[in-house]
Design an enzyme around this catalytic site. Structure first.
Site, short mmCIF file in Angstrom:
data_model
loop_
_atom_site.label_atom_id
_atom_site.label_comp_id
_atom_site.label_asym_id
_atom_site.label_seq_id
_atom_site.Cartn_x
_atom_site.Cartn_y
_atom_site.Cartn_z
N CYS A 2 0.85 -1.18 0.00
CA CYS A 2 0.00 0.00 0.00
C CYS A 2 0.89 1.24 0.00
O CYS A 2 2.09 1.14 0.22
CB CYS A 2 -0.87 0.03 1.24
SG CYS A 2 -1.78 -1.49 1.50
N ARG A 27 1.41 1.51 -6.07
CA ARG A 27 1.66 0.53 -5.01
C ARG A 27 0.41 -0.28 -4.64
O ARG A 27 0.50 -1.30 -3.97
CB ARG A 27 2.18 1.24 -3.75
CG ARG A 27 3.48 1.96 -3.97
CD ARG A 27 3.82 2.82 -2.79
NE ARG A 27 4.29 2.03 -1.67
CZ ARG A 27 5.55 1.71 -1.43
NH1 ARG A 27 6.48 2.13 -2.24
NH2 ARG A 27 5.89 1.00 -0.38
N ASN A 98 0.86 0.13 5.92
CA ASN A 98 1.30 -0.70 4.80
C ASN A 98 1.96 -1.93 5.39
O ASN A 98 2.89 -1.80 6.18
CB ASN A 98 2.29 0.10 3.94
CG ASN A 98 2.99 -0.77 2.91
OD1 ASN A 98 2.45 -1.77 2.46
ND2 ASN A 98 4.20 -0.38 2.55
N GLY A 99 1.49 -3.12 5.03
CA GLY A 99 2.10 -4.34 5.57
C GLY A 99 1.04 -5.29 6.09
O GLY A 99 -0.15 -5.15 5.78
N GLU A 479 8.88 -14.74 -19.69
CA GLU A 479 8.63 -13.32 -19.38
C GLU A 479 7.53 -12.77 -20.29
O GLU A 479 6.67 -12.00 -19.86
CB GLU A 479 9.95 -12.53 -19.53
CG GLU A 479 9.84 -11.02 -19.67
CD GLU A 479 9.30 -10.29 -18.43
OE1 GLU A 479 9.04 -10.94 -17.41
OE2 GLU A 479 9.11 -9.07 -18.53
N LYS A 483 4.08 -11.25 -18.84
CA LYS A 483 3.70 -9.86 -19.13
C LYS A 483 2.32 -9.81 -19.78
O LYS A 483 1.49 -8.98 -19.44
CB LYS A 483 4.76 -9.26 -20.07
CG LYS A 483 4.89 -7.81 -19.97
CD LYS A 483 5.99 -7.37 -19.05
CE LYS A 483 5.86 -7.95 -17.67
NZ LYS A 483 7.04 -7.71 -16.85
#
Ligand code: G6P
Length: 607
Positions: A2, A27, A98-99, A479, A483
């Site tokens: 966050c 984020r 955040n966490g 990859e 993507k």
């Protein structure tokens, strides 16, 4: 992950909180909220969804006050509803976090049994209620926060706002980044320097376990033992804080077009262009004494490691193994002989990668971080650090950071070969020259954007897409698939071309496009055979290759995109922009939210 922001300022906080949240939106973006002090009382506005929804809420119900906190969320505990959006508040305190608080269930039950009433399903609210509990007991705000944090287990960065205290804010970090921004008679708190960049360039990066208490003009920092401590002020350059799209439609497109610069800067950092030699100033590992290399990362960072695994083994002869951090840390890895472990991470904050690093340090293995954020936890905790100089990456899907990781890892693999004596001076020069050419080759590959867009429009209706490749092009196929699925929501898989006939070929039909990543090299003929096998079963093929490769396979393919000719060592650099552009244009054709795809976050600081 966050984003959090806190402001004690000289002007109304809400517009500035919103501005900072927009810079932090990469984020997390499933709900957002702000709280300010209005006549000493905590007032909140929160909304599910993106920050625009919060802005609408604020237009309908404006929020005054010069002191405030804000949050943009990536949900872990509790659905992304308005009720679960931060800030979480009681009559005494408001908190953004955040966490993850791991022991929140026990604490929540304990507090409920004492009569505290919870308003949300989040883990964060136990911090709010605990702080309130200690304030109820007559503790000062600082003591209340310290006591509350001593009871929680897990990772966090928090900012707290207190009823009746316009000139006070407290922040703390443990496992998640937090910076203090020093303005002129105002002080800010943010998840990163980018958040506070519009307000100040004077930044203090808090260390693990730090707590900061500040007013508009003064601040005090306490370390994990709660002793007052000095932390240096860094001046952040404008470019490090730049988060503008320029003339591009999306950050991702801009960042793909920055791949040549990301490679040039990083390669320039680790190569001496005059002597045509590699020099890794902060590598800290003597590869001559290493018997095994372990590479660990998550997502795209892990895949750059998969490419590097080929380079390390081919150039240095050192046995190399790459693993996903979340698997590595729990599988009790065994190494034969003296090991060096390389941790690749754009953010330098990914929880699983960080824990894997800590595990290796405990085992006494040399650790090397390859990170894009020099102040990050991985950069700080690794024995040595190689910075990737991609600049801030905002698009959630990593692109230029991947190319910068390849650049640093390629230079490291050459250095390992030189140290082991498997590369002589001539070969070192040759490889150094090849690396120095890659920014130009990437630029040439980017010129194929129109051809890529055409293919993208054609395959954008598919339900499932397969990518194939051999050798270093196999991890590039992985990859490419990652993507594509993350931004276009089309199911995609990357496969080793030779493995196709052992299962996935059963998926081939006229509706399942196959993209072959196949530079003309010693494996090309074998890949062409696989392409023919697909064509024989009606699969529509797009070939990404150079002029020679395209000539060989022309009859079997529906589309071909001509990449510049290159040496095998250069191929991952040349094909990365092609597969990134392909994913980008498919997503644009589908109209998805390219920079902020659903359910994802830029960096995952939770397990
Ligand atoms: C998230 C991002 C990916 C990224 C991965 C690792 O899943 O969406 O783009 O590759 O984390 O992040 P890191 O910061 O460690 O490179």
């Amino acid at each position: 992950m966050c984003g959090i922001i806190g402001i004690i300022g000289k002007e109304p906080a809400t517009p500035r909180l919103i501005e900072a949240l927009k810079r932090l939106e990469y984020r997390g973006y499933d709900s957002a909220g702000v709280a300010t002090l209005v006549d000493g009382h905590i007032e909140r506005r929160r909304a599910a969804g993106k920050i625009v929804n919060l802005e609408k809420e604020i237009i309908d119900a404006p929020l005054a006050g010069n002191t405030g906190i804000g949050h943009t969320r990536w949900a872990t505990h509790g659905a992304p509803t308005e009720r679960n959006a931060h800030p979480h508040a009681t009559a005494r305190v408001a908190v953004v976090h955040n966490g993850i608080i791991e022991n929140f269930r026990t604490l929540r039950e304990e507090l409920i049994s004492q009569g505290y009433v919870f308003d949300s399903e989040t883990d964060t609210e136990v911090i709010t209620q605990l702080i309130s509990h200690y304030l109820d007991k007559g503790e000062t705000p600082r003591e209340a926060v310290i006591k509350a944090l001593a009871r929680v287990r897990g990772a966090f960065a928090i900012a707290c706002l207190f009823t009746g205290k316009e000139d006070l804010m407290i922040g703390a970090r443990q496992g998640s980044p937090l910076v203090v921004g020093l303005g002129d008679g105002e002080i800010f708190l943010g998840s990163d320097a980018i958040a506070v960049a519009p307000f100040t360039n004077r930044i203090i990066y808090l260390e693990e376990g730090d707590l900061v208490e500040f007013s508009a003009k003064t601040y005090n920092i306490y370390d994990k033992d709660r002793k007052e401590i000095f932390r240096p002020v860094a001046i952040v350059s404008a470019s490090a804080a730049a988060v503008e799209k320029g003339n591009y439609r999306h950050f991702m497109q801009k960042e793909i077009h920055e791949e040549p610069d990301a490679a040039a800067r990083t390669i320039g950092h680790y190569l001496d262009p005059l002597d045509e030699k590699v020099s890794l100033p902060n590598c800290g590992i003597n590869f001559a004494e290493i018997d095994q290399i372990l590479i660990v990362g998550c997502g795209t960072a892990y895949l750059s490691g998969r490419v590097a695994e080929y380079w390390f083994e081919q150039l240095s002869g050192i046995s190399c193994e790459t693993d996903i951090a979340s698997e590595f840390r729990y599988r009790r890895p065994v190494v034969a002989g003296r090991a060096a472990a390389i941790f690749i991470s754009q953010s330098g904050e990914t929880a699983d990668t960080l824990e894997a690093l800590r595990l290796c340090k405990k085992n006494g293995w040399k650790t090397l971080g390859v990170v894009n954020v020099a102040t990050s936890s991985i950069a700080r905790e690794a024995d040595a650090v190689l910075e990737t100089l991609a600049g801030p990456e905002i698009g959630v899907a990593s692109t230029k950071a991947f190319v910068a990781q390849l650049s640093a890892l390629a230079a490291t693999a050459i250095a390992a070969g030189v140290a082991k004596g498997t590369i002589d001076a001539e070969r070192e020069k040759d490889l150094a020259r090849q690396l120095m050419e890659t920014p130009r080759l990437i630029r040439e590959a980017l010129e194929m954007e129109n051809a890529i867009e055409e293919t993208a429009n054609d395959i954008s209706h598919a339900k499932s897409i397969l990518y194939i490749g051999r050798g270093v092009s196999y991890p590039i196929a992985l990859e490419a698939a990652l993507k594509l699925k993350e931004i276009s929501y089309i199911h995609a898989e990357g496969y080793a071309a030779g493995e196709l006939k052992h299962g996935p070929i059963a998926l081939i039909d006229e509706y399942t496009p196959v993209i072959a990543v196949a530079p003309y090299d010693e494996l090309m003929e074998k890949t062409i055979s696989n392409v023919q096998e697909i064509a024989a079963r009606g699969g529509p093929i797009t070939l990404l290759s150079d002029a020679k490769g395209i000539e060989e396979a022309a009859d079997a393919v529906k589309h071909s995109v001509r990449a510049p000719e290159c040496e095998p060592f250069q191929a991952p650099f040349v094909y990365s922009p092609l597969i990134h552009m392909l994913a980008y244009h498919v997503a644009v054709a589908k109209g998805t939210d390219v920079d902020q795809p659903r359910n994802l976050a830029k960096s995952v600081t939770v397990e």
